[in-house]
Design an enzyme around this catalytic site. Sequence first.
Site, mmCIF file in Angstrom:
data_model
loop_
_atom_site.group_PDB
_atom_site.id
_atom_site.type_symbol
_atom_site.label_atom_id
_atom_site.label_comp_id
_atom_site.label_asym_id
_atom_site.label_seq_id
_atom_site.Cartn_x
_atom_site.Cartn_y
_atom_site.Cartn_z
ATOM 1 N N ASN A 166 0.800 -1.220 0.000
ATOM 2 C CA ASN A 166 0.000 0.000 0.000
ATOM 3 C C ASN A 166 0.836 1.276 0.000
ATOM 4 O OD1 ASN A 166 -2.340 1.800 1.015
ATOM 5 N ND2 ASN A 166 -0.853 1.872 2.702
ATOM 6 N N TYR A 175 2.959 10.618 -11.052
ATOM 7 C CA TYR A 175 2.116 9.729 -10.221
ATOM 8 C C TYR A 175 1.293 8.799 -11.113
ATOM 9 C CZ TYR A 175 -1.363 8.382 -6.645
ATOM 10 O OH TYR A 175 -2.173 7.679 -5.785
ATOM 11 N N LYS A 180 1.396 4.659 -11.182
ATOM 12 C CA LYS A 180 0.260 3.775 -10.880
ATOM 13 C C LYS A 180 -0.087 2.897 -12.094
ATOM 14 C CE LYS A 180 -0.335 4.863 -6.552
ATOM 15 N NZ LYS A 180 -0.136 3.883 -5.465
ATOM 16 N N ILE A 226 -10.122 9.405 -1.823
ATOM 17 C CA ILE A 226 -10.380 8.864 -0.476
ATOM 18 C C ILE A 226 -9.842 9.842 0.573
ATOM 19 C CG2 ILE A 226 -9.983 6.876 1.067
ATOM 20 C CD1 ILE A 226 -11.535 6.176 -1.560
ATOM 21 N N THR A 231 -7.831 10.936 3.214
ATOM 22 C CA THR A 231 -6.623 10.545 3.965
ATOM 23 C C THR A 231 -5.693 11.764 4.020
ATOM 24 O OG1 THR A 231 -5.351 9.910 2.016
ATOM 25 C CG2 THR A 231 -6.708 8.179 3.020
HETATM 26 N N1 LIG Z 1 -6.162 8.954 -0.777
HETATM 27 C C1 LIG Z 1 -6.493 8.772 -2.021
HETATM 28 O O1 LIG Z 1 -7.352 9.491 -2.566
HETATM 29 C C2 LIG Z 1 -5.848 7.664 -2.840
HETATM 30 C C3 LIG Z 1 -6.408 7.363 -4.085
HETATM 31 C C4 LIG Z 1 -5.859 6.346 -4.847
HETATM 32 C C5 LIG Z 1 -4.757 5.638 -4.383
HETATM 33 N N2 LIG Z 1 -4.217 5.970 -3.174
HETATM 34 C C6 LIG Z 1 -3.063 5.188 -2.750
HETATM 35 O O2 LIG Z 1 -3.278 4.686 -1.460
HETATM 36 C C7 LIG Z 1 -2.002 4.439 -0.840
HETATM 37 C C8 LIG Z 1 -2.067 4.950 0.582
HETATM 38 O O3 LIG Z 1 -2.226 6.364 0.569
HETATM 39 P P1 LIG Z 1 -3.156 7.142 1.595
HETATM 40 O O4 LIG Z 1 -4.129 7.916 0.808
HETATM 41 O O5 LIG Z 1 -3.589 6.254 2.660
HETATM 42 O O6 LIG Z 1 -2.132 8.267 2.136
HETATM 43 P P2 LIG Z 1 -1.142 8.302 3.380
HETATM 44 O O7 LIG Z 1 -0.154 9.341 3.054
HETATM 45 O O8 LIG Z 1 -1.933 8.401 4.637
HETATM 46 O O9 LIG Z 1 -0.500 6.850 3.350
HETATM 47 C C9 LIG Z 1 0.675 6.522 2.653
HETATM 48 C C10 LIG Z 1 1.499 5.676 3.577
HETATM 49 O O10 LIG Z 1 2.650 5.208 2.880
HETATM 50 C C11 LIG Z 1 3.763 5.442 3.718
HETATM 51 N N3 LIG Z 1 4.973 5.528 2.920
HETATM 52 C C12 LIG Z 1 5.319 6.470 2.012
HETATM 53 N N4 LIG Z 1 6.529 6.205 1.517
HETATM 54 C C13 LIG Z 1 6.955 5.072 2.121
HETATM 55 C C14 LIG Z 1 8.132 4.300 2.022
HETATM 56 N N5 LIG Z 1 9.151 4.646 1.228
HETATM 57 N N6 LIG Z 1 8.232 3.173 2.771
HETATM 58 C C15 LIG Z 1 7.225 2.810 3.606
HETATM 59 N N7 LIG Z 1 6.100 3.514 3.757
HETATM 60 C C16 LIG Z 1 5.979 4.638 3.016
HETATM 61 C C17 LIG Z 1 3.431 6.729 4.435
HETATM 62 O O11 LIG Z 1 4.234 6.948 5.564
HETATM 63 C C18 LIG Z 1 1.981 6.495 4.763
HETATM 64 O O12 LIG Z 1 1.827 5.748 5.944
HETATM 65 C C19 LIG Z 1 -0.948 5.081 -1.726
HETATM 66 O O13 LIG Z 1 -0.304 4.098 -2.502
HETATM 67 C C20 LIG Z 1 -1.786 5.983 -2.624
HETATM 68 O O14 LIG Z 1 -1.156 6.227 -3.853
HETATM 69 C C21 LIG Z 1 -4.739 6.953 -2.392
#
Ligand SMILES: NC(=O)c1ccc[n+]([C@@H]2O[C@H](COP(=O)([O-])OP(=O)(O)OC[C@H]3O[C@@H](n4cnc5c(N)ncnc54)[C@H](O)[C@@H]3O)[C@@H](O)[C@H]2O)c1
Length: 253
Positions: A92, A157, A161, A190, A192
């Site tokens: 994730n 980005y 993806k 989402i 976050t």
């Molecule tokens: N929030 C959205 O709208 C959304 C939409 C589509 C996809 N995503 C994807 O969901 C995933 C989680 O994102 P989120 O929205 O929960 O945001 P977030 O920033 O809360 O979570 C991302 C997590 O990844 C960790 N992280 C980043 N780089 C890292 C590394 N090098 N090693 C280990 N951990 C690392 C961060 O510390 C954090 O805990 C991501 O891959 C993001 O691309 C999010």
Amino acid sequence: MKNGKLSGKVALVTGGTSGIGKTTAIEFARAGAKVVLTGRREKEGADVVAEIEKDGGAAAFIRADVAKETDVKAMVDFTVNTYGRLDLAFNNAGVEWTGPLDQATEAEYRRVFDINVWGVLNSMRHEIPLMLKTGGGAIVNNSSVAGHVGLGQVSVYIASKHAVEGLTKSIALEFAKQNIRVNAVAPGVIATDMLDRFAGKKGEMRDSLTSIIPVGRIGAGEEIAAAVLYLCSDDAKFTTGTSLVVDGGYLAQ
Ligand SMILES: NC(=O)c1ccc[n+]([C@@H]2O[C@H](COP(=O)([O-])OP(=O)(O)OC[C@H]3O[C@@H](n4cnc5c(N)ncnc54)[C@H](O)[C@@H]3O)[C@@H](O)[C@H]2O)c1
């Protein structure tokens, strides 16, 4: 209250200290799995473990940067040393990126691809051999609607993806006969920390993002966790190499 659907399973969540990863770690534990969560922030990791334990679940944290080979090896070794096996993995961890073409520099490209693409591949390279030792497993990679369409000023980005989608399909095919299922989940917008960084906590950008979602609202982490748990469960045992879009209808337009 545990429903026990994942009882006896051991699940690993990268980037489990916040957002979708944290919520999914909590839901894995509620479904009866023992959870190893990893991330770079120790205090936040300890807080999630405490929350799961308070809820009656089992969890452990190890600090690991998914872009670093030694960290990912240590994360998988820690999983087997702590809980004896690995059945499920939610890859994730990820970072956002926005900007015009002239800001898509080599350094930015490498930073985003190191985490979003190599981080996922690196995790699978270490997780799959461990899963094979106990006869198989299920992996979900966190992609995005950004893995399915283009968007101006989000190029790095979006490309990262799309790469996650390609890796998911290819590794699924590579291990299909060995009882390893590999799927992606593709969240829409989402709520976050990432969304707050990307679009602000309120204001024009956030409103405009909400306005393009057909159901008329931003999604919740729990709605992505539910999809991840489905893909990890035996209900999805014929499902591999696909991407489950959870986006309030955004991609249907
Ligand atoms: N929030 C959205 O709208 C959304 C939409 C589509 C996809 N995503 C994807 O969901 C995933 C989680 O994102 P989120 O929205 O929960 O945001 P977030 O920033 O809360 O979570 C991302 C997590 O990844 C960790 N992280 C980043 N780089 C890292 C590394 N090098 N090693 C280990 N951990 C690392 C961060 O510390 C954090 O805990 C991501 O891959 C993001 O691309 C999010």
